[in-house]
Scaffold this motif. Structure first.
Motif, PDB file in Angstrom:
ATOM      1  N   VAL A  37       9.553   9.606  15.956  1.00 22.00           N
ATOM      2  CA  VAL A  37      10.567  10.336  16.737  1.00 22.00           C
ATOM      3  C   VAL A  37      11.648   9.381  17.224  1.00 22.00           C
ATOM      4  CG1 VAL A  37      10.994  11.564  18.912  1.00 22.00           C
ATOM      5  CG2 VAL A  37       9.084  12.243  17.460  1.00 22.00           C
ATOM      6  N   TYR A  38      11.245   8.240  17.774  1.00 21.97           N
ATOM      7  CA  TYR A  38      12.209   7.281  18.305  1.00 21.97           C
ATOM      8  C   TYR A  38      13.061   6.679  17.189  1.00 21.97           C
ATOM      9  CZ  TYR A  38      14.138   3.385  20.962  1.00 21.97           C
ATOM     10  OH  TYR A  38      14.997   2.501  21.565  1.00 21.97           O
ATOM     11  N   TRP A  39      12.419   6.387  16.055  1.00 26.83           N
ATOM     12  CA  TRP A  39      13.165   5.779  14.949  1.00 26.83           C
ATOM     13  C   TRP A  39      14.228   6.739  14.424  1.00 26.83           C
ATOM     14  CZ3 TRP A  39      12.468   0.731  13.436  1.00 26.83           C
ATOM     15  CH2 TRP A  39      13.207   0.326  12.322  1.00 26.83           C
ATOM     16  N   ARG A  40      13.874   8.013  14.295  1.00 24.78           N
ATOM     17  CA  ARG A  40      14.846   8.997  13.826  1.00 24.78           C
ATOM     18  C   ARG A  40      15.939   9.222  14.876  1.00 24.78           C
ATOM     19  NH1 ARG A  40      11.250  13.897  11.583  1.00 24.78           N
ATOM     20  NH2 ARG A  40      10.157  13.431  13.537  1.00 24.78           N
ATOM     21  N   PHE A  41      15.583   9.072  16.144  1.00 20.22           N
ATOM     22  CA  PHE A  41      16.582   9.160  17.209  1.00 20.22           C
ATOM     23  C   PHE A  41      17.601   8.047  17.053  1.00 20.22           C
ATOM     24  CE2 PHE A  41      17.781   7.691  21.542  1.00 20.22           C
ATOM     25  CZ  PHE A  41      18.526   8.797  21.941  1.00 20.22           C
ATOM     26  N   MET A  42      17.127   6.838  16.754  1.00 21.76           N
ATOM     27  CA  MET A  42      18.028   5.715  16.530  1.00 21.76           C
ATOM     28  C   MET A  42      18.877   5.931  15.281  1.00 21.76           C
ATOM     29  SD  MET A  42      17.985   3.271  18.827  1.00 21.76           S
ATOM     30  CE  MET A  42      18.193   4.680  19.913  1.00 21.76           C
ATOM     31  N   ASP A  43      18.295   6.569  14.270  1.00 28.85           N
ATOM     32  CA  ASP A  43      19.057   6.931  13.069  1.00 28.85           C
ATOM     33  C   ASP A  43      20.223   7.841  13.433  1.00 28.85           C
ATOM     34  OD1 ASP A  43      17.423   5.490  11.451  1.00 28.85           O
ATOM     35  OD2 ASP A  43      16.724   7.165  10.243  1.00 28.85           O
ATOM     36  N   ALA A  44      19.917   8.877  14.207  1.00 29.21           N
ATOM     37  CA  ALA A  44      20.937   9.858  14.582  1.00 29.21           C
ATOM     38  C   ALA A  44      22.047   9.211  15.411  1.00 29.21           C
ATOM     39  CB  ALA A  44      20.294  11.008  15.354  1.00 29.21           C
ATOM     40  N   ILE A  45      21.661   8.340  16.353  1.00 29.24           N
ATOM     41  CA  ILE A  45      22.651   7.657  17.188  1.00 29.24           C
ATOM     42  C   ILE A  45      23.603   6.836  16.322  1.00 29.24           C
ATOM     43  CG2 ILE A  45      22.981   5.809  18.878  1.00 29.24           C
ATOM     44  CD1 ILE A  45      22.153   8.349  20.215  1.00 29.24           C
ATOM     45  N   TRP A  46      23.031   6.080  15.374  1.00 28.47           N
ATOM     46  CA  TRP A  46      23.878   5.242  14.545  1.00 28.47           C
ATOM     47  C   TRP A  46      24.796   6.072  13.643  1.00 28.47           C
ATOM     48  CZ3 TRP A  46      26.264   0.969  14.331  1.00 28.47           C
ATOM     49  CH2 TRP A  46      26.884   0.578  13.144  1.00 28.47           C
TER      50      TRP A  46
END
Length: 205
Positions: A185-194
């Motif tokens: 979940v956190y990794w995909r959140f960082m994906d979305a932010i970038w």
């Protein structure tokens, strides 16, 4: 049909049932989201059109790193599937690939900063140029936390694979399942932010 009061109670009950780690992660993501939101607003207010022209373009390293981070998100998503299928070897491989792609992404971000510097975009120049460093730098800082956690998970998986009993306990342990889910979940959140930041960077050029 539930009324608004019942819906609010439902949300409160879900929050109360969350594991402390889960609560902390979501609170952290919310806080991080606010930080990026405020900085993005400041970036837009600084006049992104100042970067237009002068033969400047989005650094190629930013473009390449974006592709790698999206690819890492795919492997991070596969981790949950492998865990459910009890394929620990595939899980470990997907986690390792995610970590490597994250590391290469970070390296490319530094190369992107060098490209910006060669184009004359630095902290001493126009404000919108400075925000490119700040926004991408804060994103790297957040991603490094996930990479450190990935290293811990990878070391644990490597130890447990050598012991059949520990491997079985890992598969049936709800806590381990939660940790893997929170990581993805956190990794995909960082994906979305970038991806949002990258889109803003592209528009600014």
């Amino acid at each position: 049909m539930m009324n608004q009061k019942e819906q609010r109670l439902g949300w409160f009950q879900r929050i109360e049932q969350m594991h402390p780690y889960e609560t902390l992660l979501y609170l952290g993501m919310f806080g991080s989201g606010l930080i990026f939101l405020f900085l993005t607003v400041a970036f837009l207010a600084s006049g992104v059109n100042q970067l237009e022209g002068y033969n400047r373009h989005i650094p190629f390293s930013f473009l390449a790193s974006t592709f790698l981070l999206v690819l890492s998100g795919y492997y991070a998503t596969k981790m949950r599937l492998y865990y459910q299928e009890e394929r620990l070897d595939k899980l470990q491989s997907a986690l390792f690939t995610t970590l490597i792609l994250g590391a290469v992404f970070t390296l490319l971000q530094f190369l992107g900063w060098k490209e910006l510097s060669l184009m004359g975009i630095d902290f001493k120049g126009i404000p919108s140029g400075s925000f490119l460093y700040v926004l991408s730098g804060i994103h790297i800082f957040h991603l490094l936390g996930a990479m450190i956690f990935a290293l811990i998970l990878l070391a644990q998986l490597n130890r447990n694979q050598k012991d059949e009993v520990k491997s079985l306990m890992l598969v049936v342990n709800p806590f381990e399942k939660m940790r893997i889910r929170l990581f993805t979940v956190y990794w995909r959140f960082m994906d979305a932010i970038w991806l949002i930041l990258f889109l803003l960077f592209v528009i600014s050029f």
